[in-house]
Design a protein around this motif. Structure first.
Motif, mmCIF file in Angstrom:
data_model
loop_
_atom_site.group_PDB
_atom_site.id
_atom_site.type_symbol
_atom_site.label_atom_id
_atom_site.label_comp_id
_atom_site.label_asym_id
_atom_site.label_seq_id
_atom_site.Cartn_x
_atom_site.Cartn_y
_atom_site.Cartn_z
ATOM 1 N N HIS A 205 0.839 -1.203 0.000
ATOM 2 C CA HIS A 205 0.000 0.000 0.000
ATOM 3 C C HIS A 205 0.878 1.260 0.000
ATOM 4 N N VAL A 208 2.123 1.833 -3.511
ATOM 5 C CA VAL A 208 1.074 2.450 -4.338
ATOM 6 C C VAL A 208 0.996 3.946 -4.030
ATOM 7 N N GLY A 209 1.058 4.289 -2.755
ATOM 8 C CA GLY A 209 1.020 5.688 -2.365
ATOM 9 C C GLY A 209 2.195 6.482 -2.919
ATOM 10 N N SER A 211 3.795 5.792 -5.632
ATOM 11 C CA SER A 211 3.596 5.921 -7.081
ATOM 12 C C SER A 211 2.642 7.071 -7.412
ATOM 13 N N LYS A 212 1.804 7.431 -6.433
ATOM 14 C CA LYS A 212 0.866 8.546 -6.628
ATOM 15 C C LYS A 212 1.364 9.827 -5.960
ATOM 16 N N ASN A 213 2.644 9.768 -5.515
ATOM 17 C CA ASN A 213 3.301 10.934 -4.909
ATOM 18 C C ASN A 213 2.606 11.409 -3.636
ATOM 19 N N HIS A 214 2.074 10.473 -2.855
ATOM 20 C CA HIS A 214 1.465 10.815 -1.580
ATOM 21 C C HIS A 214 2.530 11.237 -0.567
ATOM 22 N N SER A 278 11.044 5.107 -8.211
ATOM 23 C CA SER A 278 10.122 6.197 -8.530
ATOM 24 C C SER A 278 9.797 6.278 -10.017
#
Length: 280
Positions: A205, A208-209, A211-214, A278
């Motif tokens: 998780h 995934v975060g 990868s979304k630049n969280h 990244s």
């Protein structure tokens, strides 16, 4: 397979047997993760040597040295069936009184991640691995990616101490639910193992975060919150760090990242990690 218990016995045997030597050092309580390392050695090398030595210097007084799983008879049978050439089975006196002392160069990597919680650990690991290298004189050695920090430290030690051998990193082996195989999984019931698989899912998780630049700090907090939903589980640490230096990152640049954790399930300490780049 022959079982040798002293450096002198091994040296005598080695003189009569030529070719490349693959070496898998273990604490015992072998599982499919260990066997994957052994199989890799059997495929690559002329000779495969496995050691079983429960090294006390990598345990602190409050850890599980006395209760660490002992499955020696089963381990021997598995290694015989796999076709291992030598099981090196020394005792404490052999490794710490008869085998020559070694001087391990200090490393900043010792003090990060696992080293913060277990400051003794990597001094014990590197000392015994270097001693074993000096006895076995392998051409190849095999370590699992599950112990990511250990893998990096041993690789650094090989380079710094100029050991003429190749380190082969082997993928983490997991059970059907995703829990990384570990000798300490012996302490868990089947139900607890299934619950503990949340560790791996939570690491994914984070990936995934990323990868979304969280936000990295928030991803760490979310991980801790998810793990702590189970009252029997608590986070020792969660790290999002540069894969080479193991320094924590705050901003995701174009770099490989090691996402790693140690989680307590009651008194059982479980570690796991995944890597993330990244650009992926």
């Amino acid at each position: 397979m022959i079982i040798l218990k002293t450096a002198q016995e091994y040296n005598a045997w080695r003189k009569q047997n030529k070719g490349s030597v693959g070496f898998v050092p273990t604490l015992g309580a072998l599982h499919n993760g260990h066997f994957s390392l052994v199989k890799k050695s059997l495929n690559l090398c002329n000779i495969t040597v496995v050691s079983i030595f429960l090294n006390p210097t990598q345990f602190s007084p409050n850890e599980d040295l006395e209760s660490y799983p002992n499955t020696l008879n089963e381990d021997i049978k598995y290694l015989q069936n796999l076709g291992v050439d030598v099981l090196f089975l020394p005792n404490y006196n052999e490794m710490y009184k008869n085998v020559q002392e070694v001087s391990i160069p200090p490393s900043k990597l010792f003090d990060r991640l696992e080293g913060k919680s277990r400051p003794h650990f990597f001094y014990g690991v590197t000392t015994i691995v270097a001693k074993l290298f000096n006895v076995i004189i392998p051409t190849h050695t095999f370590f699992g990616e599950k112990d990511a920090q250990q893998l990096r430290i041993i690789k650094q030690m090989i380079n710094t101490m100029k050991y003429p051998l190749q380190l082969i990193a082997c993928p983490t082996v997991r059970d059907k639910n995703g829990l990384a195989l570990s000798s300490r999984n012996h302490y868990l019931t089947e139900t607890e193992k299934k619950i503990a698989s949340i560790i791996y899912r939570s690491l994914k998780h984070i990936a995934v975060g990323l990868s979304k630049n969280h936000n990295i700090k928030q991803l760490k907090q979310d991980f801790c919150d998810t793990i702590s939903i189970n009252p029997n589980m608590s986070v020792d640490y969660i790290s999002i760090a540069n894969s080479d230096t193991l320094e924590e990152i705050n901003i995701l640049d174009n770099q490989e990242v090691l996402i790693s954790t140690a989680v307590f399930f009651n008194a059982v300490r479980l570690i796991d990690n995944i890597t993330f780049h990244s650009s992926t």
